[in-house]
Design a protein around this motif. Structure first.
Motif, PDB file in Angstrom:
ATOM      1  N   LEU A 162      15.485  32.949  84.888  1.00  0.00           N
ATOM      2  CA  LEU A 162      16.531  32.572  85.846  1.00  0.00           C
ATOM      3  C   LEU A 162      16.381  31.122  86.289  1.00  0.00           C
ATOM      4  N   GLU A 163      15.164  30.730  86.635  1.00  0.00           N
ATOM      5  CA  GLU A 163      14.937  29.380  87.122  1.00  0.00           C
ATOM      6  C   GLU A 163      15.141  28.359  86.006  1.00  0.00           C
ATOM      7  N   SER A 164      14.761  28.708  84.776  1.00  0.00           N
ATOM      8  CA  SER A 164      14.989  27.819  83.638  1.00  0.00           C
ATOM      9  C   SER A 164      16.475  27.566  83.435  1.00  0.00           C
ATOM     10  N   ILE A 165      17.259  28.632  83.469  1.00  0.00           N
ATOM     11  CA  ILE A 165      18.705  28.502  83.277  1.00  0.00           C
ATOM     12  C   ILE A 165      19.317  27.701  84.417  1.00  0.00           C
ATOM     13  N   ARG A 166      18.885  27.991  85.652  1.00  0.00           N
ATOM     14  CA  ARG A 166      19.432  27.275  86.810  1.00  0.00           C
ATOM     15  C   ARG A 166      19.217  25.772  86.691  1.00  0.00           C
ATOM     16  N   ARG A 167      18.028  25.371  86.224  1.00  0.00           N
ATOM     17  CA  ARG A 167      17.697  23.956  86.151  1.00  0.00           C
ATOM     18  C   ARG A 167      18.378  23.231  84.991  1.00  0.00           C
ATOM     19  N   SER A 168      18.779  23.960  83.943  1.00  0.00           N
ATOM     20  CA  SER A 168      19.077  23.266  82.686  1.00  0.00           C
ATOM     21  C   SER A 168      20.498  23.352  82.156  1.00  0.00           C
TER      22      SER A 168
END
Length: 600
Positions: free
Chosen positions: A65-71
């Protein structure tokens, strides 16, 4: 240029390719023929700037989730329409990747393929702020497999005060411009900016010393159009000696490529044995050799490996002197050079003795006795050679996908549920075709010109649909994107809520967002969980907020700008009762953030 093979010969680590230590990725454009949604997560992993992480961390839904949010605002991937593989398991977060995927198709010729494998990446140095472009050209699709591929990486500094090499870089510039027409909005602007950046790069540097500086040429093909007027197929592929590395081949193209090879020259073919017809075998019988991966590599119970690399080594082509290496996505077929979209990079090798023989020995991994543990020389043809043709069902599906699919979302009869209407006009065939929303496979129905999937919750709405067909011989299962109007604006928020749906998950996610070392966080979380499991639920709930508060104070002192990311998270989950305690902690830290930003 290096051959690559997952786990055995060399890992193709998309993280290593996309993310360079000391450089931050500002925007990246990727192209691939086929795409696996699970493999696509490699891109958010890399652009999330988390560093080298263990599989345990990467499998965490919180990390994903955090990877997708950042990228997701920082990259876009183009693929063949119908080239998205059906995932073994559907995941709730797959719709969050929709805006990063663009399907491409030649509507005039449904049998043409969008087949280039390319990354163009703008990076910024984290210390001095200078920018550069990184171009990665390869033969590998964005999927998980065990095939042997090739990849090359070149980089060039961006100098916006001057324009350089506009002629040499124009083919790649024009290719990016053409891709941008398939997008809109901010993504299109970013792609056009990448194209413009190419004109501000004086020269790209190749990551190996064996090649001549500035001896490179970009060779993009867009549905048969050769976009580089300086290097042409087949003329500039015809040398006095030629080594062709291509899993899929056609006799007509091999004849063209080997047209100028004479008795004192050498012709070498590296391919898959299934595609060697008698005609191909006869072409290389005198003064040539054919090599295929041996049976131990292709047929084993551990990791079956086959050739997927595409490369051409050409000695002294008609109008030039020297040895040139082409590598990229194009097979030695008429479709590759006359119908498809492809990309090749041509590199000029430095002069030296036995350059052709050295490259041949290196690629085939030959020992002093000209023997290889990976390849074997083909001394006779197989009983039945395969062809490159699509099955009748595959042709029908490709034709179907040129149709104008469209979908719309409307309020359902049940509260907080939605109905999705899909429309498409197509010529019906003899095949049974079914379709379903990717996250609601139980709603599968036969493909008709007008269909409605009823009572879907917000977090399962998506532009991804699963298309299935079976002719009794080989089934076709593909994921396609259908432009869908009316998806609620809070759909992504609902997906987040469906995953971060407990107080414990919420605190873990916030803690992960605030940490500087995800690997250390995973270890600490594991130890903390063991300790907390021995305590009461009340004790666990008391300790976790204190951990978060400590993290916020540390971050407020070092990187206060990162705390502003919490505003988005709080907006999404503000109506959840389990966030109230954290909200109180956050409000005590929030007032000091602007002051800390001014001090740093």
């Amino acid at each position: 240029m290096m051959p690559i093979k997952e786990d055995i010969l060399r890992d193709l680590n998309y993280g290593d390719m996309l993310c360079t230590p000391g450089w931050d990725v500002e925007f990246a454009v990727g192209t691939t023929y086929s795409l696996d949604l699970r493999s696509l997560l490699i891109v958010p992993y890399s652009l999330g700037m988390f560093g080298d992480l263990s599989g345990q961390v990467k499998q965490s839904s919180l990390f994903i989730l955090e990877s997708i949010r950042r990228s997701t605002e920082h990259f876009v991937v183009f693929c063949q329409r119908g080239g998205i593989h059906m995932p073994k398991e559907t995941q709730a977060y797959y719709p969050l990747l929709e805006d990063a995927i663009v399907e491409v198709q030649d509507r005039k010729n449904h049998l043409s393929s969008f087949h280039p494998k390319l990354w163009v990446i703008r990076e910024r140095n984290s210390e001095d702020g200078c920018q550069r472009l990184k171009v990665v050209i390869m033969s590998k699709n964005l999927v998980i497999d065990n095939n042997l591929d090739v990849v090359v990486n070149i980089t060039g500094k961006i100098n916006t005060s001057n324009s350089h090499n506009t002629k040499k870089h124009k083919p790649l510039h024009d290719f990016l411009e053409r891709l941008s027409t398939y997008t809109t909005g901010q993504k299109r602007k970013q792609i056009l900016q990448l194209a413009e950046d190419l004109y501000h790069v004086k020269a790209f540097e190749v990551d190996e010393s064996r090649f001549e500086p500035e001896g490179y040429e970009f060779l993009p093909f867009f549905y048969g159009e050769q976009m580089n007027s300086n290097v042409r197929y087949p003329e500039d592929f015809q040398g006095t000696s030629v080594m062709t590395i291509s899993p899929f081949i056609q006799t007509s193209e091999l004849n063209k490529i080997n047209k100028r090879v004479r008795k004192n020259g050498e012709r070498v073919l590296v391919t898959r044995s299934d595609y060697v017809t008698q005609e191909v075998f006869d072409l290389y019988k005198e003064g040539g050799s054919i090599w295929c991966m041996n049976d131990q590599m292709v047929n084993n119970n551990i990791a079956k490996i086959d050739l997927h690399a595409k490369s051409y080594m050409v000695v002294n082509p008609l109008k030039e002197s020297g040895i040139f290496l082409y590598l990229g996505s194009a097979n030695a077929t008429g479709a590759a050079f006359c119908k498809n979209s492809e990309i090749l990079l041509r590199l000029k090798l430095k002069r030296g003795q036995h350059v052709f023989d050295k490259f041949k020995s290196e690629f085939l991994q030959l020992n002093d006795e000209d023997e290889s543990l990976v390849y074997e020389q083909l001394l006779e043809t197989v009983d039945t050679a395969s062809d490159n043709e699509y099955s009748e069902l595959e042709k029908w599906i490709r034709k179907l996908l040129t149709a104008n699919f469209k979908a719309s979302v409307a309020n359902g009869k049940v509260d907080s549920m939605y109905d999705v209407n899909v429309k498409v006009k197509f010529k019906k065939g003899d095949y049974k075709i079914t379709i379903s929303p990717l996250l609601a496979p139980s709603l599968e129905m036969r493909l008709e010109e007008d269909m409605t999937f009823r009572n879907m919750p917000t977090h399962k709405l998506s532009e991804f649909y699963l298309l299935k067909a079976d002719d009794g011989i080989k089934p076709v299962n593909e994921v396609i994107k259908i432009p869908t109007k009316g998806i609620p604006k809070d759909r992504n928020d609902e997906i987040f809520r469906s995953i971060v749906d407990t107080k414990e998950k919420f605190y873990n996610y916030i803690s992960f967002m605030l940490c500087d070392d995800p690997e250390m966080f995973a270890m600490e979380l594991s130890l903390a969980t063991e300790q907390l499991d021995k305590t009461s639920t009340d004790g666990r709930q008391r300790k976790m907020p204190l951990r978060i508060y400590e993290q916020m104070l540390k971050l407020a002192a070092s990187h206060p700008e990162r705390l502003t990311d919490l505003d988005d998270v709080m907006r999404i989950v503000k109506d959840k009762s389990f966030t109230k305690e954290f909200l109180g902690l956050f409000e005590t830290v929030r007032p000091i953030i602007p002051k800390l930003k001014q001090l740093l």
